[in-house]
Design an enzyme around this catalytic site. Structure first.
Site, PDB file in Angstrom:
ATOM      1  N   GLU A  50       0.836  -1.206   0.000  1.00  0.00           N
ATOM      2  CA  GLU A  50       0.000   0.000   0.000  1.00  0.00           C
ATOM      3  C   GLU A  50       0.868   1.252   0.000  1.00  0.00           C
ATOM      4  O   GLU A  50       0.603   2.217  -0.724  1.00  0.00           O
ATOM      5  CB  GLU A  50      -0.908   0.029   1.240  1.00  0.00           C
ATOM      6  CG  GLU A  50      -1.840  -1.160   1.389  1.00  0.00           C
ATOM      7  CD  GLU A  50      -1.231  -2.336   2.150  1.00  0.00           C
ATOM      8  OE1 GLU A  50      -0.033  -2.627   1.935  1.00  0.00           O
ATOM      9  OE2 GLU A  50      -1.945  -2.951   2.948  1.00  0.00           O
ATOM     10  N   CYS A  82      -0.041   0.620   7.483  1.00  0.00           N
ATOM     11  CA  CYS A  82      -0.518   1.083   6.173  1.00  0.00           C
ATOM     12  C   CYS A  82      -1.844   1.824   6.315  1.00  0.00           C
ATOM     13  O   CYS A  82      -2.158   2.706   5.521  1.00  0.00           O
ATOM     14  CB  CYS A  82      -0.699  -0.104   5.234  1.00  0.00           C
ATOM     15  SG  CYS A  82       0.887  -0.768   4.731  1.00  0.00           S
ATOM     16  N   ALA A 152       9.721 -36.058  -9.179  1.00  0.00           N
ATOM     17  CA  ALA A 152       9.567 -36.248 -10.624  1.00  0.00           C
ATOM     18  C   ALA A 152       9.542 -37.742 -10.856  1.00  0.00           C
ATOM     19  O   ALA A 152      10.483 -38.450 -10.485  1.00  0.00           O
ATOM     20  CB  ALA A 152      10.747 -35.623 -11.345  1.00  0.00           C
ATOM     21  N   TRP A 168      17.555 -37.817 -16.742  1.00  0.00           N
ATOM     22  CA  TRP A 168      16.468 -36.960 -16.310  1.00  0.00           C
ATOM     23  C   TRP A 168      15.150 -37.652 -16.591  1.00  0.00           C
ATOM     24  O   TRP A 168      14.969 -38.213 -17.664  1.00  0.00           O
ATOM     25  CB  TRP A 168      16.502 -35.606 -17.014  1.00  0.00           C
ATOM     26  CG  TRP A 168      17.717 -34.811 -16.676  1.00  0.00           C
ATOM     27  CD1 TRP A 168      18.773 -34.558 -17.493  1.00  0.00           C
ATOM     28  CD2 TRP A 168      17.999 -34.159 -15.435  1.00  0.00           C
ATOM     29  NE1 TRP A 168      19.702 -33.761 -16.838  1.00  0.00           N
ATOM     30  CE2 TRP A 168      19.246 -33.515 -15.582  1.00  0.00           C
ATOM     31  CE3 TRP A 168      17.329 -34.059 -14.209  1.00  0.00           C
ATOM     32  CZ2 TRP A 168      19.842 -32.774 -14.548  1.00  0.00           C
ATOM     33  CZ3 TRP A 168      17.922 -33.324 -13.192  1.00  0.00           C
ATOM     34  CH2 TRP A 168      19.154 -32.698 -13.368  1.00  0.00           C
ATOM     35  N   THR A 194      19.549 -39.425  -0.819  1.00  0.00           N
ATOM     36  CA  THR A 194      19.596 -38.677  -2.078  1.00  0.00           C
ATOM     37  C   THR A 194      20.958 -37.996  -2.248  1.00  0.00           C
ATOM     38  O   THR A 194      21.517 -37.969  -3.341  1.00  0.00           O
ATOM     39  CB  THR A 194      18.447 -37.642  -2.115  1.00  0.00           C
ATOM     40  OG1 THR A 194      17.218 -38.359  -2.067  1.00  0.00           O
ATOM     41  CG2 THR A 194      18.493 -36.777  -3.355  1.00  0.00           C
ATOM     42  N   ASP A 198      23.035 -38.974  -5.509  1.00  0.00           N
ATOM     43  CA  ASP A 198      23.066 -37.989  -6.614  1.00  0.00           C
ATOM     44  C   ASP A 198      24.107 -36.885  -6.454  1.00  0.00           C
ATOM     45  O   ASP A 198      24.337 -36.141  -7.401  1.00  0.00           O
ATOM     46  CB  ASP A 198      21.686 -37.307  -6.752  1.00  0.00           C
ATOM     47  CG  ASP A 198      20.574 -38.287  -7.049  1.00  0.00           C
ATOM     48  OD1 ASP A 198      20.880 -39.442  -7.383  1.00  0.00           O
ATOM     49  OD2 ASP A 198      19.402 -37.893  -6.931  1.00  0.00           O
ATOM     50  N   ARG A 205      18.870 -22.398  -9.968  1.00  0.00           N
ATOM     51  CA  ARG A 205      19.588 -22.005 -11.185  1.00  0.00           C
ATOM     52  C   ARG A 205      18.764 -21.047 -12.053  1.00  0.00           C
ATOM     53  O   ARG A 205      19.113 -20.789 -13.181  1.00  0.00           O
ATOM     54  CB  ARG A 205      19.985 -23.262 -11.966  1.00  0.00           C
ATOM     55  CG  ARG A 205      20.997 -24.101 -11.187  1.00  0.00           C
ATOM     56  CD  ARG A 205      21.513 -25.284 -11.983  1.00  0.00           C
ATOM     57  NE  ARG A 205      20.564 -26.362 -12.090  1.00  0.00           N
ATOM     58  CZ  ARG A 205      20.339 -27.274 -11.143  1.00  0.00           C
ATOM     59  NH1 ARG A 205      21.023 -27.225  -9.996  1.00  0.00           N
ATOM     60  NH2 ARG A 205      19.463 -28.242 -11.315  1.00  0.00           N
ATOM     61  N   GLY A 295      14.140 -38.463  -1.151  1.00  0.00           N
ATOM     62  CA  GLY A 295      13.865 -39.721  -1.805  1.00  0.00           C
ATOM     63  C   GLY A 295      12.626 -40.320  -1.152  1.00  0.00           C
ATOM     64  O   GLY A 295      12.013 -39.708  -0.251  1.00  0.00           O
ATOM     65  N   ASN A 299      10.339 -39.037   2.167  1.00  0.00           N
ATOM     66  CA  ASN A 299       8.959 -38.651   1.819  1.00  0.00           C
ATOM     67  C   ASN A 299       7.944 -39.462   2.632  1.00  0.00           C
ATOM     68  O   ASN A 299       6.936 -38.929   3.087  1.00  0.00           O
ATOM     69  CB  ASN A 299       8.704 -38.874   0.323  1.00  0.00           C
ATOM     70  CG  ASN A 299       9.389 -37.825  -0.540  1.00  0.00           C
ATOM     71  OD1 ASN A 299       9.890 -36.821  -0.032  1.00  0.00           O
ATOM     72  ND2 ASN A 299       9.432 -38.054  -1.838  1.00  0.00           N
TER      73      ASN A 299
HETATM   74  N1  LIG Z   1      13.090 -38.194  -9.141  1.00  0.00           N
HETATM   75  C1  LIG Z   1      13.007 -37.540  -8.014  1.00  0.00           C
HETATM   76  O1  LIG Z   1      12.189 -36.616  -7.869  1.00  0.00           O
HETATM   77  C2  LIG Z   1      13.941 -37.860  -6.887  1.00  0.00           C
HETATM   78  C3  LIG Z   1      14.083 -36.979  -5.806  1.00  0.00           C
HETATM   79  C4  LIG Z   1      14.908 -37.324  -4.769  1.00  0.00           C
HETATM   80  C5  LIG Z   1      15.568 -38.538  -4.799  1.00  0.00           C
HETATM   81  N2  LIG Z   1      15.431 -39.354  -5.853  1.00  0.00           N
HETATM   82  C6  LIG Z   1      16.114 -40.665  -5.892  1.00  0.00           C
HETATM   83  O2  LIG Z   1      15.799 -41.348  -4.690  1.00  0.00           O
HETATM   84  C7  LIG Z   1      16.882 -42.181  -4.360  1.00  0.00           C
HETATM   85  C8  LIG Z   1      17.234 -41.990  -2.881  1.00  0.00           C
HETATM   86  O3  LIG Z   1      16.140 -42.337  -2.093  1.00  0.00           O
HETATM   87  P1  LIG Z   1      16.281 -42.714  -0.565  1.00  0.00           P
HETATM   88  O4  LIG Z   1      14.939 -43.100  -0.093  1.00  0.00           O
HETATM   89  O5  LIG Z   1      17.417 -43.665  -0.421  1.00  0.00           O
HETATM   90  O6  LIG Z   1      16.797 -41.338   0.067  1.00  0.00           O
HETATM   91  P2  LIG Z   1      16.234 -40.208   1.016  1.00  0.00           P
HETATM   92  O7  LIG Z   1      14.805 -40.387   1.311  1.00  0.00           O
HETATM   93  O8  LIG Z   1      16.678 -38.918   0.409  1.00  0.00           O
HETATM   94  O9  LIG Z   1      17.115 -40.445   2.302  1.00  0.00           O
HETATM   95  C9  LIG Z   1      16.811 -41.472   3.200  1.00  0.00           C
HETATM   96  C10 LIG Z   1      17.699 -41.411   4.404  1.00  0.00           C
HETATM   97  O10 LIG Z   1      17.461 -40.206   5.123  1.00  0.00           O
HETATM   98  C11 LIG Z   1      17.792 -40.415   6.463  1.00  0.00           C
HETATM   99  N3  LIG Z   1      16.754 -39.939   7.358  1.00  0.00           N
HETATM  100  C12 LIG Z   1      16.951 -39.143   8.434  1.00  0.00           C
HETATM  101  N4  LIG Z   1      15.827 -38.916   9.074  1.00  0.00           N
HETATM  102  C13 LIG Z   1      14.853 -39.587   8.410  1.00  0.00           C
HETATM  103  C14 LIG Z   1      13.483 -39.741   8.647  1.00  0.00           C
HETATM  104  N5  LIG Z   1      12.823 -39.143   9.642  1.00  0.00           N
HETATM  105  N6  LIG Z   1      12.775 -40.520   7.798  1.00  0.00           N
HETATM  106  C15 LIG Z   1      13.383 -41.103   6.757  1.00  0.00           C
HETATM  107  N7  LIG Z   1      14.711 -41.018   6.485  1.00  0.00           N
HETATM  108  C16 LIG Z   1      15.429 -40.235   7.316  1.00  0.00           C
HETATM  109  C17 LIG Z   1      17.975 -41.927   6.658  1.00  0.00           C
HETATM  110  O11 LIG Z   1      19.371 -42.190   6.740  1.00  0.00           O
HETATM  111  P3  LIG Z   1      20.051 -42.121   8.200  1.00  0.00           P
HETATM  112  O12 LIG Z   1      19.350 -43.173   9.010  1.00  0.00           O
HETATM  113  O13 LIG Z   1      21.473 -42.366   7.967  1.00  0.00           O
HETATM  114  O14 LIG Z   1      19.770 -40.773   8.713  1.00  0.00           O
HETATM  115  C18 LIG Z   1      17.430 -42.509   5.377  1.00  0.00           C
HETATM  116  O15 LIG Z   1      18.043 -43.709   4.994  1.00  0.00           O
HETATM  117  C19 LIG Z   1      18.032 -41.823  -5.273  1.00  0.00           C
HETATM  118  O16 LIG Z   1      18.146 -42.805  -6.251  1.00  0.00           O
HETATM  119  C20 LIG Z   1      17.599 -40.518  -5.889  1.00  0.00           C
HETATM  120  O17 LIG Z   1      18.093 -40.359  -7.202  1.00  0.00           O
HETATM  121  C21 LIG Z   1      14.638 -39.063  -6.916  1.00  0.00           C
END
Ligand SMILES: NC(=O)c1ccc[n+]([C@@H]2O[C@H](COP(=O)([O-])OP(=O)(O)OC[C@H]3O[C@@H](n4cnc5c(N)ncnc54)[C@H](OP(=O)(O)O)[C@@H]3O)[C@@H](O)[C@H]2O)c1
Length: 368
Positions: A50, A82, A152, A168, A194, A198, A205, A295, A299
């Site tokens: 405002e 305001c 993704a 990708w 992750t 990765d 970017r 990952g 999630n």
């Molecule tokens: N396409 C996409 O959008 C996308 C995005 C992201 C990742 N990715 C792919 O996903 C894969 C990795 O997945 P991911 O499941 O292994 O990795 P993540 O979910 O990124 O990491 C998992 C790790 O996070 C830690 N962590 C700490 N606190 C946690 C909690 N409260 N809950 C869960 N985990 C927790 C744990 O390790 P600690 O016990 O050691 O803490 C667990 O093993 C890769 O291949 C990557 O390329 C794809």
């Protein structure tokens, strides 16, 4: 008039990424059917929309109408109220979209204007104006960040191949949209899985964009010192979250020496980082929004512990077939009625890809 509020909405969006944890607000001053001033909240701590509109006036505002996307503030924060400027400038009518849920304002802004003899129209294009500030409305009431879970996936629902490859899945236009989301959110979060798979930068970017604060869930501080994240932690704020009872102080010092902040969110009853504790801590740090690019493991926990507010699923036009990694892993459900419920908000097309935007409905996540 809708066209004036549409202009105010357009202006408000220019503040995206820069006014956290304040709301996005746009304002337009109209006299005899012409815009004589316009402005928006451009940066946290700067003038509100405002006052910016008043500053830009091309002629006196006496007798004019102000269109504003959010209820004008009536308290002194980083800027004076305001409402004062509106009254002093002789504006005779104020048309507003959203109410301000901030307890310092809520309804009082309207009251002050009306007591000064100004005609106030509320809730004009409310839905469109409200859509600007999902983040602000959540943060101001819950004091925790608004979390957008983004992934993704291929048309057959994989976020990576069985060997962990994910570059990708989507096209350039989809990935550009992800950069806009990174600019829009104050923080970005991933799990250590992750980071190890990765070695991502998790920066923005987008030209003129703002890097989000990186937050890595990493219970036992496994993050390599030569990872891209550690190597750039002095330039881009990085928080690594551990979850062990007895912390390894020398490891913390090592990470701090390269610029990483380490915080601890340990709960003996939870495996990994206590995500609800983390959200409270991030809220106290004034981090109002997080793009969760975890990952499937992270999630799954994020959904289970009820920290997800929105889901953005990008679907690429590829099929991986066979086994692979999924957007949400963890322990699945046996009964369909136990699903996490979503409400579809929007579908956007990026060439052959689509982005599905869902709002999370509160249901079976563990309640705080
Ligand atoms: N396409 C996409 O959008 C996308 C995005 C992201 C990742 N990715 C792919 O996903 C894969 C990795 O997945 P991911 O499941 O292994 O990795 P993540 O979910 O990124 O990491 C998992 C790790 O996070 C830690 N962590 C700490 N606190 C946690 C909690 N409260 N809950 C869960 N985990 C927790 C744990 O390790 P600690 O016990 O050691 O803490 C667990 O093993 C890769 O291949 C990557 O390329 C794809």
């Amino acid at each position: 008039m809708e066209k004036f509020m549409c202009r105010a909405i357009e202006l408000a969006k220019k503040g995206e990424g820069f006014c956290h944890p304040n709301p996005l607000v746009g304002a337009v001053i109209v006299k005899d059917g012409r815009i004589i001033g316009e402005g928006y909240h451009a940066r946290y701590g700067d003038l509100h929309a405002e006052r910016n509109a008043i500053k830009s006036l091309t002629e006196p505002a006496a007798g004019a109408t102000l269109y504003c996307t959010l209820e004008p503030c009536c308290h002194t924060g980083k800027q004076p109220p305001c409402t004062e400027a509106i009254i002093e400038n002789g504006i005779k009518k104020v048309v507003v979209g959203s109410d301000d849920p901030n307890e310092l304002v809520r309804g009082k802004g309207f009251e002050i204007l009306e007591n000064a003899g100004i005609e106030v129209v509320r809730h004009f294009m409310k839905e469109e104006c409200d859509a600007l500030n999902d983040i602000f409305f959540h943060y101001i009431s819950k004091k925790t960040p608004y979390v957008i879970m983004k992934y993704a996936m291929t048309a057959d629902g994989k976020i990576a191949t069985e060997t962990g490859k994910s570059k990708w899945i989507t096209n350039e236009a989809s990935r550009a949209e992800v950069q806009r989301l990174r600019h829009r959110c104050m923080g970005i979060m991933a799990g250590i899985g992750t980071v190890l798979a990765d070695d991502p930068m998790l920066n923005c970017r987008l030209e003129g964009g703002k890097d989000p604060i990186r937050i890595i869930a990493d219970s036992s501080l496994r993050i390599p010192l030569d990872s891209q994240i550690c190597k750039t932690a002095k330039e881009q704020r990085t928080i690594v979250v551990s979850a062990v009872k007895n912390e390894d102080v020398s490891r913390i010092r090592e990470l701090e020496a390269v610029g990483v902040e380490v915080i601890n969110c340990y709960d003996p009853n939870i495996h990994g980082v206590d995500l609800r504790c983390l959200m409270r801590k991030l809220g106290e740090m004034k981090i109002d929004s997080i793009l969760l690019e975890g990952g499937g493991t992270l999630n799954a926990s994020a959904l289970k512990y009820g920290i997800v507010n929105e889901v953005r699923a990008f679907v690429g036009s590829k099929i991986f077939a066979g086994k692979g990694r999924f957007p949400v892993e963890g322990t699945g459900i046996d009964e369909v009625e136990d699903s996490y419920r979503l409400k579809l908000k929007d579908i956007e097309r990026f060439g052959d890809d689509v982005m599905l935007t869902y709002r999370r409905e509160v249901d079976r996540c563990l309640q705080a």
